[in-house]
Design a protein around this motif. Structure first.
Motif, mmCIF file in Angstrom:
data_model
loop_
_atom_site.group_PDB
_atom_site.id
_atom_site.type_symbol
_atom_site.label_atom_id
_atom_site.label_comp_id
_atom_site.label_asym_id
_atom_site.label_seq_id
_atom_site.Cartn_x
_atom_site.Cartn_y
_atom_site.Cartn_z
ATOM 1 N N PHE A 42 -8.850 16.523 -18.534
ATOM 2 C CA PHE A 42 -8.399 15.185 -18.637
ATOM 3 C C PHE A 42 -7.688 14.811 -17.383
ATOM 4 N N LYS A 43 -8.438 13.465 -16.809
ATOM 5 C CA LYS A 43 -7.834 13.062 -15.419
ATOM 6 C C LYS A 43 -7.759 11.484 -15.688
ATOM 7 N N PRO A 44 -6.247 11.527 -15.743
ATOM 8 C CA PRO A 44 -5.568 9.972 -15.834
ATOM 9 C C PRO A 44 -5.729 9.264 -14.372
ATOM 10 N N LYS A 45 -5.544 8.078 -14.466
ATOM 11 C CA LYS A 45 -5.315 7.347 -13.204
ATOM 12 C C LYS A 45 -4.162 6.221 -13.600
ATOM 13 N N ARG A 46 -3.030 6.139 -13.271
ATOM 14 C CA ARG A 46 -1.954 5.208 -13.566
ATOM 15 C C ARG A 46 -1.304 4.782 -12.431
ATOM 16 N N SER A 47 -0.733 3.535 -12.489
ATOM 17 C CA SER A 47 -0.172 2.897 -11.305
ATOM 18 C C SER A 47 0.575 1.796 -11.836
ATOM 19 N N ALA A 48 1.489 1.232 -11.151
ATOM 20 C CA ALA A 48 2.265 0.036 -11.335
ATOM 21 C C ALA A 48 2.554 -0.800 -10.234
ATOM 22 N N ASP A 49 2.594 -2.280 -10.275
ATOM 23 C CA ASP A 49 3.015 -3.102 -9.366
ATOM 24 C C ASP A 49 4.153 -3.973 -9.944
ATOM 25 N N ILE A 50 5.090 -4.016 -8.876
ATOM 26 C CA ILE A 50 6.162 -4.823 -9.097
ATOM 27 C C ILE A 50 6.102 -6.126 -8.090
ATOM 28 N N SER A 51 6.425 -7.159 -8.521
ATOM 29 C CA SER A 51 6.451 -8.354 -7.942
ATOM 30 C C SER A 51 7.565 -9.516 -8.504
ATOM 31 N N GLY A 52 8.171 -10.308 -7.512
ATOM 32 C CA GLY A 52 9.151 -11.168 -7.611
ATOM 33 C C GLY A 52 10.379 -10.671 -7.702
ATOM 34 N N ASN A 53 10.395 -9.396 -7.236
ATOM 35 C CA ASN A 53 11.872 -8.592 -7.500
ATOM 36 C C ASN A 53 12.753 -9.022 -6.157
ATOM 37 N N ASP A 54 14.127 -9.056 -6.318
ATOM 38 C CA ASP A 54 15.123 -9.528 -5.314
ATOM 39 C C ASP A 54 16.365 -8.628 -5.774
ATOM 40 N N MET A 55 16.570 -7.569 -5.058
ATOM 41 C CA MET A 55 17.626 -6.696 -5.456
ATOM 42 C C MET A 55 18.833 -7.231 -4.565
ATOM 43 N N GLY A 56 18.990 -8.323 -3.751
ATOM 44 C CA GLY A 56 19.891 -8.756 -2.699
ATOM 45 C C GLY A 56 20.027 -7.958 -1.473
ATOM 46 N N GLY A 57 20.549 -8.835 -0.570
ATOM 47 C CA GLY A 57 20.903 -7.879 0.669
ATOM 48 C C GLY A 57 19.561 -8.004 1.507
ATOM 49 N N GLY A 58 18.346 -8.645 1.063
ATOM 50 C CA GLY A 58 17.042 -8.550 1.664
ATOM 51 C C GLY A 58 16.240 -7.578 1.165
ATOM 52 N N TYR A 59 16.683 -6.645 0.184
ATOM 53 C CA TYR A 59 16.124 -5.703 -0.403
ATOM 54 C C TYR A 59 15.180 -5.898 -1.614
ATOM 55 N N SER A 60 13.986 -5.658 -1.842
ATOM 56 C CA SER A 60 13.082 -5.598 -2.746
ATOM 57 C C SER A 60 12.343 -4.469 -3.419
ATOM 58 N N LEU A 61 12.025 -4.565 -4.643
ATOM 59 C CA LEU A 61 11.220 -3.245 -5.077
ATOM 60 C C LEU A 61 9.653 -3.826 -5.228
ATOM 61 N N ASP A 62 9.310 -4.875 -4.618
ATOM 62 C CA ASP A 62 7.977 -5.406 -4.707
ATOM 63 C C ASP A 62 7.031 -4.299 -3.972
ATOM 64 N N GLY A 63 5.762 -4.083 -4.605
ATOM 65 C CA GLY A 63 5.008 -3.210 -4.008
ATOM 66 C C GLY A 63 4.027 -2.640 -5.184
ATOM 67 N N HIS A 64 3.099 -1.616 -4.748
ATOM 68 C CA HIS A 64 2.189 -0.879 -5.467
ATOM 69 C C HIS A 64 2.607 0.456 -5.428
ATOM 70 N N TYR A 65 2.825 1.114 -6.694
ATOM 71 C CA TYR A 65 3.124 2.371 -6.911
ATOM 72 C C TYR A 65 2.192 3.233 -7.721
ATOM 73 N N ASP A 66 1.706 4.073 -6.934
ATOM 74 C CA ASP A 66 0.771 5.114 -7.539
ATOM 75 C C ASP A 66 1.422 6.491 -7.953
ATOM 76 N N GLY A 67 0.822 6.486 -9.525
ATOM 77 C CA GLY A 67 1.666 7.503 -10.269
ATOM 78 C C GLY A 67 0.907 8.877 -10.378
ATOM 79 N N ASN A 68 -0.320 9.211 -9.467
ATOM 80 C CA ASN A 68 -1.096 10.061 -9.711
ATOM 81 C C ASN A 68 -0.953 11.443 -8.788
ATOM 82 N N GLY A 69 0.619 11.629 -8.586
ATOM 83 C CA GLY A 69 0.825 12.862 -7.777
ATOM 84 C C GLY A 69 0.196 13.985 -8.265
ATOM 85 N N GLU A 70 -0.030 14.097 -9.890
ATOM 86 C CA GLU A 70 -0.626 15.339 -10.617
ATOM 87 C C GLU A 70 -1.841 14.518 -11.158
ATOM 88 N N ARG A 71 -3.141 14.920 -10.928
ATOM 89 C CA ARG A 71 -4.337 14.366 -11.491
ATOM 90 C C ARG A 71 -4.934 15.030 -12.485
#
Length: 415
Positions: free
Chosen positions: A73-102
């Motif tokens: 079994f080989k899954p490919k999973r990821s997440a994208d966050i957009s429009g985030n504002d944590m305050g203080g100029g910090y944001s979670l926006d970005g592409h996140y790859d969840g395939n550390g184990e494949r």
């Protein structure tokens, strides 16, 4: 059962906690390699002894046999966050790859035996569910370091089937489940928990429980067979190390599921078969509760992953190409378990797959032995968030994406 077979089944059960996957939610799309070769269609068929895990009544039609197999079994999973504002100029926006184990391996094994013309029994060892994500770079709001979860489930079902008439059989199975879980890199959820010391980075934990299966198969005409099966909810022990993460102090039961199917032998070469299956995810609080629940994590009615119940529709064909070669193919479609409003928490568990396309084949090595293979492509699915990230986490949207490749091979010996 021979000593060799007992040893093989013991080794398979021991290896199952290493297997983690996600297909129809976190249920495997097919309980054996033959079933996987036609997108999981099985309720009205008698593929092999492992298939008794989906309908124990099928044992009557099998005769006596042993089965061993493995699925890659080989899954490919990821997440994208957009429009985030944590305050203080910090944001979670970005592409996140969840395939550390494949790469994951899932063994299977079983046997069936005819005790008499009317009574059969068997044992099946298989994987039915799991979930794994491993983000080497994860949204810092979760915590620090590598983040992800690893849920694995191994099932052992002992079954009896009774032939109540020439064309109808009933089956009952008792299922033992062993499941393992680990979470890491989500320390920041401790602030939302009723027990902040039991949320993340606690190592592996395990739980187990027992459940019941009931099944029926009936040949209603010379060419049409129907089947139905029901599996109870399995109330398992709690994950005590993660009692501050999951609702009900670490509860993570296996949901109730049931379905019906048909198999129509169009002619001696062609068989058309289909299933409908229902999985009741929402009844398990740790899976079905919305992330917006006000109770702290770990409480009886705490936040969960927000999954909906799903219906799964499967359609497959079997073609007897020759006395030695059988070909299979199938497609399936499932409802989306992850609502668009719940995608943020499901960065950790992006079980969003809806569609599968499968091919399979069996080659008869001799009158007693055969080899089966299957390939399934779980088509890429993306769920876009809609009001998915709470304002307390900076707002914005989390989008999830997943696809899978699944390859299986199995050996059968009939006697």
């Amino acid at each position: 059962m021979t000593a060799t077979t007992r040893t093989a089944l013991t080794l398979a059960l021991a290896a199952f906690p290493l297997a983690a996957q996600a297909t129809n939610g976190y249920f495997m799309h097919g309980s054996s390699v033959k079933a996987q070769g036609m997108a999981g269609v099985s309720f009205a068929l008698a593929h092999d002894s492992i298939k008794a895990a989906s309908n124990p009544a099928s044992l009557i039609a099998l005769g006596s046999q042993y089965d061993l197999g493995v699925t890659y079994f080989k899954p490919k999973r990821s997440a994208d966050i957009s429009g985030n504002d944590m305050g203080g100029g910090y944001s979670l926006d970005g592409h996140y790859d969840g395939n550390g184990e494949r790469d994951f391996w899932m063994p299977e094994g079983g046997f069936a035996r005819m005790h008499s013309d009317r009574l059969a029994y068997g044992l099946a060892v298989y994987a039915n569910g799991g979930m794994n994500t491993s983000y080497e770079v994860a949204p810092m709001v979760f915590g620090s370091g590598e983040a992800g979860v690893d849920l694995s489930q191994a099932f052992l079902t002992g079954s009896l089937a009774y032939k109540v008439s020439e064309r109808h059989s009933l089956g009952v199975g008792v299922t033992y489940v062993y499941q393992r879980f680990e979470a890491k890199g989500i320390q920041n959820f401790a602030a939302m928990s009723s027990d902040g010391d039991a949320v993340s980075n606690k190592g592996e934990d395990s739980s187990n429980g027992w459940g019941l299966k009931l099944g029926w198969q009936g040949q209603v005409t010379d060419t049409l067979t129907l089947g139905a099966s029901w599996s109870s909810r399995i109330n398992t022990d709690s994950f005590n190390k993660y009692r501050g993460l999951f609702a009900e102090q670490g509860g993570f039961d296996v949901p109730e599921n049931y379905g019906v199917g048909f198999a129509w032998q169009i002619n001696p070469q062609w068989t058309l078969a289909g299933d409908w299956e229902r999985i009741e995810y929402s009844d398990v609080h740790s899976v079905g509760n919305s992330f917006s629940m006000l109770a702290p994590l770990g409480a009886d009615n705490a936040a969960g992953f927000g999954w909906d119940d799903i219906d799964v529709y499967k359609l497959g064909v079997i073609y007897a190409a020759s006395d030695r070669l059988t070909l299979r193919a199938g497609v399936s479609h499932a409802d989306q378990p992850v609502p668009s409003s719940q995608t943020f928490m499901n960065i950790l568990a992006p079980g969003v797959i809806q569609d599968h396309v499968s091919l399979g084949a069996t080659w008869e090595l001799s009158p007693e032995q055969s080899i089966s293979v299957s390939y399934t492509r779980a088509l890429e699915e993306k769920v876009k968030g809609n009001n998915s990230i709470p304002a307390s986490f900076g707002g914005g949207e989390a989008d999830l994406e997943m696809s899978q490749d699944i390859v299986g091979v199995a050996w059968q010996y009939r006697y």
